[in-house]
Design a protein around this motif. Structure first.
Motif, short mmCIF file in Angstrom:
data_model
loop_
_atom_site.label_atom_id
_atom_site.label_comp_id
_atom_site.label_asym_id
_atom_site.label_seq_id
_atom_site.Cartn_x
_atom_site.Cartn_y
_atom_site.Cartn_z
N ARG A 96 0.83 -1.21 0.00
CA ARG A 96 0.00 0.00 0.00
C ARG A 96 0.86 1.26 0.00
O ARG A 96 0.61 2.20 -0.74
CB ARG A 96 -0.94 -0.02 1.21
CG ARG A 96 -1.59 1.30 1.60
CD ARG A 96 -2.31 2.01 0.45
NE ARG A 96 -2.79 3.31 0.81
CZ ARG A 96 -2.11 4.44 0.69
NH1 ARG A 96 -0.87 4.44 0.23
NH2 ARG A 96 -2.66 5.58 1.03
N TRP A 97 1.91 1.29 0.82
CA TRP A 97 2.77 2.49 0.87
C TRP A 97 3.50 2.66 -0.46
O TRP A 97 3.69 3.79 -0.93
CB TRP A 97 3.76 2.41 2.03
CG TRP A 97 3.10 2.28 3.38
CD1 TRP A 97 3.46 1.42 4.38
CD2 TRP A 97 1.97 2.99 3.90
NE1 TRP A 97 2.62 1.55 5.45
CE2 TRP A 97 1.69 2.51 5.18
CE3 TRP A 97 1.13 3.99 3.37
CZ2 TRP A 97 0.65 3.00 5.97
CZ3 TRP A 97 0.08 4.46 4.17
CH2 TRP A 97 -0.14 3.97 5.44
N PHE A 109 1.42 6.50 -7.03
CA PHE A 109 0.25 7.25 -7.48
C PHE A 109 0.05 8.58 -6.76
O PHE A 109 -0.90 9.31 -7.07
CB PHE A 109 -1.02 6.39 -7.33
CG PHE A 109 -1.05 5.21 -8.26
CD1 PHE A 109 -1.16 5.38 -9.63
CD2 PHE A 109 -0.92 3.92 -7.76
CE1 PHE A 109 -1.18 4.29 -10.49
CE2 PHE A 109 -0.94 2.82 -8.61
CZ PHE A 109 -1.06 3.01 -9.98
N GLY A 110 0.92 8.92 -5.82
CA GLY A 110 0.83 10.20 -5.13
C GLY A 110 -0.27 10.28 -4.09
O GLY A 110 -0.66 11.37 -3.68
N THR A 156 -6.99 9.12 -1.47
CA THR A 156 -8.10 8.22 -1.75
C THR A 156 -9.32 8.46 -0.86
O THR A 156 -10.44 8.34 -1.30
CB THR A 156 -7.68 6.74 -1.64
OG1 THR A 156 -7.26 6.48 -0.30
CG2 THR A 156 -6.57 6.41 -2.63
N VAL A 157 -9.07 8.75 0.43
CA VAL A 157 -10.18 8.86 1.38
C VAL A 157 -9.86 9.83 2.52
O VAL A 157 -8.70 10.16 2.76
CB VAL A 157 -10.52 7.50 2.06
CG1 VAL A 157 -11.04 6.49 1.08
CG2 VAL A 157 -9.36 6.97 2.85
N HIS A 158 -10.90 10.25 3.20
CA HIS A 158 -10.80 10.80 4.56
C HIS A 158 -11.45 9.72 5.41
O HIS A 158 -12.62 9.38 5.20
CB HIS A 158 -11.56 12.13 4.65
CG HIS A 158 -11.41 12.83 5.96
ND1 HIS A 158 -12.08 13.99 6.23
CD2 HIS A 158 -10.66 12.57 7.06
CE1 HIS A 158 -11.76 14.42 7.45
NE2 HIS A 158 -10.90 13.56 7.98
N VAL A 167 -13.23 3.12 -5.87
CA VAL A 167 -12.59 1.92 -6.44
C VAL A 167 -11.54 1.39 -5.47
O VAL A 167 -11.46 0.18 -5.23
CB VAL A 167 -11.98 2.24 -7.83
CG1 VAL A 167 -11.08 1.11 -8.31
CG2 VAL A 167 -13.07 2.54 -8.84
N TYR A 168 -10.74 2.27 -4.91
CA TYR A 168 -9.72 1.87 -3.95
C TYR A 168 -10.34 1.15 -2.76
O TYR A 168 -9.88 0.07 -2.36
CB TYR A 168 -8.95 3.11 -3.48
CG TYR A 168 -8.01 2.84 -2.33
CD1 TYR A 168 -6.78 2.23 -2.56
CD2 TYR A 168 -8.35 3.19 -1.03
CE1 TYR A 168 -5.92 1.98 -1.49
CE2 TYR A 168 -7.49 2.94 0.02
CZ TYR A 168 -6.29 2.33 -0.21
OH TYR A 168 -5.44 2.07 0.83
#
Length: 194
Positions: A66-67, A73-74, A129-131, A163-164
């Motif tokens: 993941r990291w 992908f930033g 991707t998220v909060h 999607v993630y």
């Protein structure tokens, strides 16, 4: 054990007051039997643990992947986190929660504590991707034994965030959470002398 969303949504958590725009992603019962005053001990154990759950074995490999993807992908670039891409949930807190204790920041996960009460602790993170919010609630069962209930809440960042979240759901539910809860169970049992 995974629980129905209503185990979170049907309880009078203070988090409901400030996070109505977050979606419930997962609700789990944790293996932490105790008394009515044990949430603080659990939060400190959870937040200040040695990080071995996320640094070794299969879970460690998943986090490393993941990291690495985040770097490619930033997703974790400056400007994607709390206080930059999204304001902190702390900015929404009513005065009594804002003035109260925050609780400890987790040492092995990139979360920041938002608030802690007698029966509830919330931490947050944001990236490209998220909060996301991590909620630990301390709930009694019918026999008067208390246990922690962990809820993950998210606000995905657009379709890419959705999607993630869909992609990582099986990894979280089948690998990460069960291993994390087994480690928490071992630590909890050792700390209670059971």
């Amino acid at each position: 054990m995974r629980l129905e969303d209503t185990e979170y949504t049907g309880r009078p958590w203070r988090l409901h007051e400030v996070a109505a725009d977050f979606e419930v992603e997962d609700v789990w019962q944790m293996p932490t039997p105790g008394g009515p005053d044990d949430l603080d001990r659990l939060v400190r154990s959870f937040a200040l643990g040695d990080g071995s759950v996320v640094s070794g074995g299969v879970v460690g490999l998943l986090f490393a992947a993941r990291w690495r993807l985040g770097a490619i992908f930033g997703w974790d670039a400056p400007g994607t986190g709390v206080g930059t891409r999204v304001p902190s949930l702390r900015e929404r807190l009513p005065d009594d929660l804002a003035a109260g204790p925050r609780g400890p920041d987790p040492s092995s996960l990139p979360f920041t504590s938002v608030f802690q009460t007698h029966d509830e602790w919330v931490a947050e993170l944001a990236n490209g991707t998220v909060h996301a919010l991590l909620h630990l609630g301390w709930v009694p069962d019918d026999a008067g034994v208390y246990r922690a209930q962990m809820t993950a809440l998210v606000r995905p960042n657009g379709w890419g965030g959705r999607v993630y979240m869909a992609f990582i759901a099986p990894f979280r539910r089948l690998v990460v959470y069960p291993r994390m809860f087994r480690a928490i169970d071992r630590r909890w049992q050792a700390s209670t002398g059971a």
